[in-house]
Each structure stands twice: as C-alpha cells, then as structure tokens.
Scaffold this motif. Sequence first.
Motif, PDB file in Angstrom:
ATOM      1  N   HIS A 133       0.816  -1.213   0.000  1.00  0.00           N
ATOM      2  CA  HIS A 133       0.000   0.000   0.000  1.00  0.00           C
ATOM      3  C   HIS A 133       0.851   1.265   0.000  1.00  0.00           C
ATOM      4  O   HIS A 133       0.633   2.180  -0.809  1.00  0.00           O
ATOM      5  CB  HIS A 133      -0.938  -0.017   1.215  1.00  0.00           C
ATOM      6  CG  HIS A 133      -1.851   1.173   1.291  1.00  0.00           C
ATOM      7  ND1 HIS A 133      -3.000   1.266   0.532  1.00  0.00           N
ATOM      8  CD2 HIS A 133      -1.768   2.320   2.012  1.00  0.00           C
ATOM      9  CE1 HIS A 133      -3.599   2.418   0.788  1.00  0.00           C
ATOM     10  NE2 HIS A 133      -2.873   3.070   1.691  1.00  0.00           N
ATOM     11  N   THR A 134       1.833   1.331   0.900  1.00  0.00           N
ATOM     12  CA  THR A 134       2.620   2.555   1.028  1.00  0.00           C
ATOM     13  C   THR A 134       3.461   2.819  -0.216  1.00  0.00           C
ATOM     14  O   THR A 134       3.523   3.954  -0.709  1.00  0.00           O
ATOM     15  CB  THR A 134       3.528   2.490   2.268  1.00  0.00           C
ATOM     16  OG1 THR A 134       2.711   2.263   3.418  1.00  0.00           O
ATOM     17  CG2 THR A 134       4.308   3.770   2.453  1.00  0.00           C
ATOM     18  N   LEU A 135       4.112   1.789  -0.746  1.00  0.00           N
ATOM     19  CA  LEU A 135       4.888   1.971  -1.979  1.00  0.00           C
ATOM     20  C   LEU A 135       3.990   2.403  -3.133  1.00  0.00           C
ATOM     21  O   LEU A 135       4.381   3.218  -3.975  1.00  0.00           O
ATOM     22  CB  LEU A 135       5.612   0.676  -2.347  1.00  0.00           C
ATOM     23  CG  LEU A 135       7.017   0.448  -1.805  1.00  0.00           C
ATOM     24  CD1 LEU A 135       7.576  -0.857  -2.339  1.00  0.00           C
ATOM     25  CD2 LEU A 135       7.949   1.604  -2.138  1.00  0.00           C
ATOM     26  N   SER A 136       2.791   1.858  -3.169  1.00  0.00           N
ATOM     27  CA  SER A 136       1.852   2.229  -4.233  1.00  0.00           C
ATOM     28  C   SER A 136       1.466   3.702  -4.117  1.00  0.00           C
ATOM     29  O   SER A 136       1.409   4.441  -5.117  1.00  0.00           O
ATOM     30  CB  SER A 136       0.610   1.343  -4.171  1.00  0.00           C
ATOM     31  OG  SER A 136       0.941  -0.012  -4.396  1.00  0.00           O
ATOM     32  N   GLU A 137       1.215   4.148  -2.893  1.00  0.00           N
ATOM     33  CA  GLU A 137       0.887   5.556  -2.691  1.00  0.00           C
ATOM     34  C   GLU A 137       2.050   6.466  -3.077  1.00  0.00           C
ATOM     35  O   GLU A 137       1.862   7.518  -3.689  1.00  0.00           O
ATOM     36  CB  GLU A 137       0.513   5.800  -1.224  1.00  0.00           C
ATOM     37  CG  GLU A 137      -0.899   5.394  -0.854  1.00  0.00           C
ATOM     38  CD  GLU A 137      -1.312   5.959   0.488  1.00  0.00           C
ATOM     39  OE1 GLU A 137      -0.422   6.251   1.321  1.00  0.00           O
ATOM     40  OE2 GLU A 137      -2.517   6.124   0.715  1.00  0.00           O
ATOM     41  N   MET A 138       3.254   6.056  -2.703  1.00  0.00           N
ATOM     42  CA  MET A 138       4.437   6.877  -2.966  1.00  0.00           C
ATOM     43  C   MET A 138       4.708   7.033  -4.457  1.00  0.00           C
ATOM     44  O   MET A 138       5.119   8.097  -4.924  1.00  0.00           O
ATOM     45  CB  MET A 138       5.665   6.259  -2.290  1.00  0.00           C
ATOM     46  CG  MET A 138       5.677   6.346  -0.791  1.00  0.00           C
ATOM     47  SD  MET A 138       7.101   5.481  -0.092  1.00  0.00           S
ATOM     48  CE  MET A 138       8.456   6.345  -0.882  1.00  0.00           C
ATOM     49  N   GLY A 143       2.491   6.156  -7.073  1.00  0.00           N
ATOM     50  CA  GLY A 143       1.328   6.314  -7.941  1.00  0.00           C
ATOM     51  C   GLY A 143       1.063   5.104  -8.804  1.00  0.00           C
ATOM     52  O   GLY A 143       0.183   5.115  -9.668  1.00  0.00           O
ATOM     53  N   ALA A 144       1.827   4.042  -8.586  1.00  0.00           N
ATOM     54  CA  ALA A 144       1.642   2.784  -9.313  1.00  0.00           C
ATOM     55  C   ALA A 144       0.995   1.761  -8.392  1.00  0.00           C
ATOM     56  O   ALA A 144       0.792   2.006  -7.196  1.00  0.00           O
ATOM     57  CB  ALA A 144       2.986   2.270  -9.813  1.00  0.00           C
ATOM     58  N   ASN A 145       0.666   0.605  -8.939  1.00  0.00           N
ATOM     59  CA  ASN A 145       0.167  -0.511  -8.146  1.00  0.00           C
ATOM     60  C   ASN A 145       1.334  -1.471  -7.928  1.00  0.00           C
ATOM     61  O   ASN A 145       1.744  -2.176  -8.852  1.00  0.00           O
ATOM     62  CB  ASN A 145      -0.979  -1.215  -8.872  1.00  0.00           C
ATOM     63  CG  ASN A 145      -2.128  -0.270  -9.176  1.00  0.00           C
ATOM     64  OD1 ASN A 145      -2.668   0.370  -8.285  1.00  0.00           O
ATOM     65  ND2 ASN A 145      -2.479  -0.151 -10.450  1.00  0.00           N
ATOM     66  N   ILE A 146       1.881  -1.468  -6.713  1.00  0.00           N
ATOM     67  CA  ILE A 146       3.093  -2.200  -6.419  1.00  0.00           C
ATOM     68  C   ILE A 146       2.767  -3.484  -5.658  1.00  0.00           C
ATOM     69  O   ILE A 146       2.054  -3.455  -4.646  1.00  0.00           O
ATOM     70  CB  ILE A 146       4.074  -1.361  -5.580  1.00  0.00           C
ATOM     71  CG1 ILE A 146       4.365  -0.012  -6.258  1.00  0.00           C
ATOM     72  CG2 ILE A 146       5.351  -2.150  -5.308  1.00  0.00           C
ATOM     73  CD1 ILE A 146       5.253  -0.094  -7.464  1.00  0.00           C
ATOM     74  N   TYR A 147       3.312  -4.590  -6.113  1.00  0.00           N
ATOM     75  CA  TYR A 147       3.122  -5.895  -5.470  1.00  0.00           C
ATOM     76  C   TYR A 147       4.488  -6.513  -5.181  1.00  0.00           C
ATOM     77  O   TYR A 147       5.439  -6.328  -5.943  1.00  0.00           O
ATOM     78  CB  TYR A 147       2.322  -6.830  -6.375  1.00  0.00           C
ATOM     79  CG  TYR A 147       0.918  -6.361  -6.681  1.00  0.00           C
ATOM     80  CD1 TYR A 147      -0.174  -6.872  -5.978  1.00  0.00           C
ATOM     81  CD2 TYR A 147       0.693  -5.412  -7.671  1.00  0.00           C
ATOM     82  CE1 TYR A 147      -1.465  -6.447  -6.266  1.00  0.00           C
ATOM     83  CE2 TYR A 147      -0.597  -4.976  -7.954  1.00  0.00           C
ATOM     84  CZ  TYR A 147      -1.673  -5.500  -7.252  1.00  0.00           C
ATOM     85  OH  TYR A 147      -2.941  -5.066  -7.522  1.00  0.00           O
ATOM     86  N   LEU A 148       4.569  -7.272  -4.093  1.00  0.00           N
ATOM     87  CA  LEU A 148       5.807  -7.950  -3.709  1.00  0.00           C
ATOM     88  C   LEU A 148       5.636  -9.453  -3.882  1.00  0.00           C
ATOM     89  O   LEU A 148       4.712 -10.045  -3.330  1.00  0.00           O
ATOM     90  CB  LEU A 148       6.150  -7.642  -2.247  1.00  0.00           C
ATOM     91  CG  LEU A 148       6.237  -6.167  -1.855  1.00  0.00           C
ATOM     92  CD1 LEU A 148       6.596  -6.054  -0.372  1.00  0.00           C
ATOM     93  CD2 LEU A 148       7.229  -5.414  -2.724  1.00  0.00           C
ATOM     94  N   LYS A 149       6.536 -10.055  -4.653  1.00  0.00           N
ATOM     95  CA  LYS A 149       6.566 -11.507  -4.835  1.00  0.00           C
ATOM     96  C   LYS A 149       7.468 -12.089  -3.752  1.00  0.00           C
ATOM     97  O   LYS A 149       8.692 -11.987  -3.822  1.00  0.00           O
ATOM     98  CB  LYS A 149       7.086 -11.850  -6.231  1.00  0.00           C
ATOM     99  CG  LYS A 149       7.182 -13.348  -6.533  1.00  0.00           C
ATOM    100  CD  LYS A 149       5.848 -14.058  -6.512  1.00  0.00           C
ATOM    101  CE  LYS A 149       5.966 -15.472  -7.072  1.00  0.00           C
ATOM    102  NZ  LYS A 149       4.753 -16.272  -6.806  1.00  0.00           N
ATOM    103  N   LEU A 150       6.881 -12.718  -2.729  1.00  0.00           N
ATOM    104  CA  LEU A 150       7.583 -13.072  -1.507  1.00  0.00           C
ATOM    105  C   LEU A 150       8.226 -14.455  -1.590  1.00  0.00           C
ATOM    106  O   LEU A 150       7.772 -15.424  -0.969  1.00  0.00           O
ATOM    107  CB  LEU A 150       6.633 -12.980  -0.316  1.00  0.00           C
ATOM    108  CG  LEU A 150       6.077 -11.577  -0.032  1.00  0.00           C
ATOM    109  CD1 LEU A 150       5.159 -11.604   1.186  1.00  0.00           C
ATOM    110  CD2 LEU A 150       7.206 -10.559   0.165  1.00  0.00           C
ATOM    111  N   GLU A 151       9.352 -14.520  -2.307  1.00  0.00           N
ATOM    112  CA  GLU A 151      10.097 -15.773  -2.413  1.00  0.00           C
ATOM    113  C   GLU A 151      10.822 -16.134  -1.114  1.00  0.00           C
ATOM    114  O   GLU A 151      11.301 -17.257  -0.961  1.00  0.00           O
ATOM    115  CB  GLU A 151      11.086 -15.698  -3.568  1.00  0.00           C
ATOM    116  CG  GLU A 151      10.448 -15.804  -4.930  1.00  0.00           C
ATOM    117  CD  GLU A 151       9.875 -17.192  -5.178  1.00  0.00           C
ATOM    118  OE1 GLU A 151      10.653 -18.146  -5.311  1.00  0.00           O
ATOM    119  OE2 GLU A 151       8.635 -17.316  -5.251  1.00  0.00           O
ATOM    120  N   ASN A 152      10.894 -15.207  -0.189  1.00  0.00           N
ATOM    121  CA  ASN A 152      11.442 -15.504   1.137  1.00  0.00           C
ATOM    122  C   ASN A 152      10.603 -16.529   1.883  1.00  0.00           C
ATOM    123  O   ASN A 152      11.046 -17.083   2.893  1.00  0.00           O
ATOM    124  CB  ASN A 152      11.555 -14.226   1.961  1.00  0.00           C
ATOM    125  CG  ASN A 152      10.228 -13.512   2.116  1.00  0.00           C
ATOM    126  OD1 ASN A 152       9.652 -13.072   1.111  1.00  0.00           O
ATOM    127  ND2 ASN A 152       9.733 -13.386   3.324  1.00  0.00           N
TER     128      ASN A 152
END
Length: 325
Positions: A31-36, A38-47
């Motif tokens: 959410h925060t990265l997306s707000e910063m 203006g894109a829709n940011i998703y994290l692929k959690l391979e961890n």
Amino acid sequence: MKVKDITARDIWIARSRIAPYVTKTPLVYSHTLSEMTGANIYLKLENLQEIGAFKVRGAANKILSLPEGSRKAGVSTFSTGNHGAAVAYISSKLGIPAIVCMSRHVPEVKVKNIARWGAKILQNWDSQDDAGVYCYEMEREQGITVIPPFDDKEIICGQATMALEIVEDLPKVDTVLVPLSGGGLISGVTLGMKMTLPDVKIVGISQERAAVMIESLKVGHPIEMPEEPTLADSLLGGIGLDNRYTFEITRDYVDELAQVSEEQIADGIAYIMSNHRVIAEGASCVGIAYALQQGNIQPGSNVAIVVTGNGIPMSTVRQIADTHF
C-alpha cells in the motif's frame, strides 16, 4: 519464441517437474509503496520458500533433470548461500550426497541454513569464483555433478517458473523489478515474462559495490572483479568468463538496469520490516530500494517486485531497526 536453446515448453516442463518441491509464493499488495509511486506495487515473496529463498526453483529443476546414475554419484555447488541451501535441501529430499563450496564472506546465518539440510560444507576461498574452480575439479576427478548457481539452462528455466506465477496472480503486470547478480534469476524471469507477455518491462537492479554483471555489460564481455562487503551479499560473485546464457540474455532482453546504494538497501530492508512485518535480506530489497527512490516507475502501472530471500543476520536486522525506527 526461442532464446538460445530455451523455449516456453522448457519452462512449463520445469514447472511441472518442480511442483512437489517448490511453494507457490504469494504476490502481496504494498500500500505505502503504491501511494508513494502512484503505481500498483506488489511484492513476490520468495522468502517464504521452505529454504527462505527463490533458489530452490532452479536447483530442483537441475537436479531432477539429472540421470539416475549422476544423482547417485552426488552433486556439488559453489554458492554465496541461498543456492547452496537450495542444492542441500533438494539433495536431502532425494537422498543425494551434496557438497557446498563457498566464499569465506558468506554470513554465518546462511552457512547454518545450508548445514541444516545435511550437506558437506567447504568454506576455504575468498570468492565464489575460486570455490567454483574446485567444484569443477571434483567433477572431473570424482564424477560429482556440479549444479551451477545461474548460468545453466535448467537453472534458468526453474527460476522462470516464478514469472508464470506472477502472470497468473497479476495478468495486468507491465513491469517487474528483479535483483541482478549472475543473471540466473533475471534471465529466467525475463524469458518467462516475455514468452508470455512480450511487452512487460524488466528492470534489473544491483548494489553499487562489485556489480559484476553491470560492469561486464558496460565493456561488452564478462569480466572478473574483487568482491566487496555489501548488505546485498547474495548479489556478489562473478558471472563466469565463459558465460553461456545469462550475459547475452541480460544484454539482449532486460529493458533497464539500475544500481542502489548501501543506504538505500538498508531503507528497503527497513521498509519491508515496518510495512509488511517481513524480514528480508539486502539482496531481496534492492527492488524495494529502487521503488523508494521513485525510480523509473510509471504512475498507474502494475509493478511486481521480486523479494528473493530472508538470509540476513539478526545482528544486521537489529542494527537497521535501531537506525530506522
């Protein structure tokens, strides 16, 4: 589409082959990265792979592709940590003897992660390249198959399965941010993406210190460089002067390259801890660091950031927490 001798069929075969050993990891909205941005940011959690890193994909595909006789003779690898853990893990599942050779610079947390899967560990060298020389000596003299960390068709196809999962979960994806080291991950993700959605933009991101692939691309051929201390230690290591796959794939198909500083990597580690309650290593967070700097990300775009692993010493976690929170 065919790149060298890799086709989309090879990637789908890899997906079927490794399915019993690999977790389909989540793609979560940031959410925060997306707000910063203006894109829709998703994290692929391979961890969230069982070994804590994406490397299990390539290692599983390579080892499972070996003839039965080669498996029985055993395998070896040279690794900055996560690939060694992947080879040890898959070998333990299949009952195969494994030897992992690595640099003295690999953090203890990663050495312990490898040891837990029962592999024999040798840590006698100052670089991953030197450890690799020894592995190939064992292959010639003892018949122990080397499982290379990146520059190999089956390794690349295994890593490419991640791209198929991203497309399934986010069909509108138009940009993928990928950590860049030896190029096995970015080659796989790039081919998996562009063989499925040719217009997707791939951005490869390295640390500033000893970024061998980026420096090699600048001069037009693979080079060697001394390793330097970095929070993104998993991105250290050479690409091989006789590189067969990843140099050309990165050069010809990756759309953009970028580098981030140590301070920016630390900010990325802090971001994912604070906003997602996730512990991730420095190499995992170079894409987040790039996004925090509001790099070349278009407003309204759909962006997947690959978070590669969680092999970070708790002392580093505490230090970053103390300085950021």
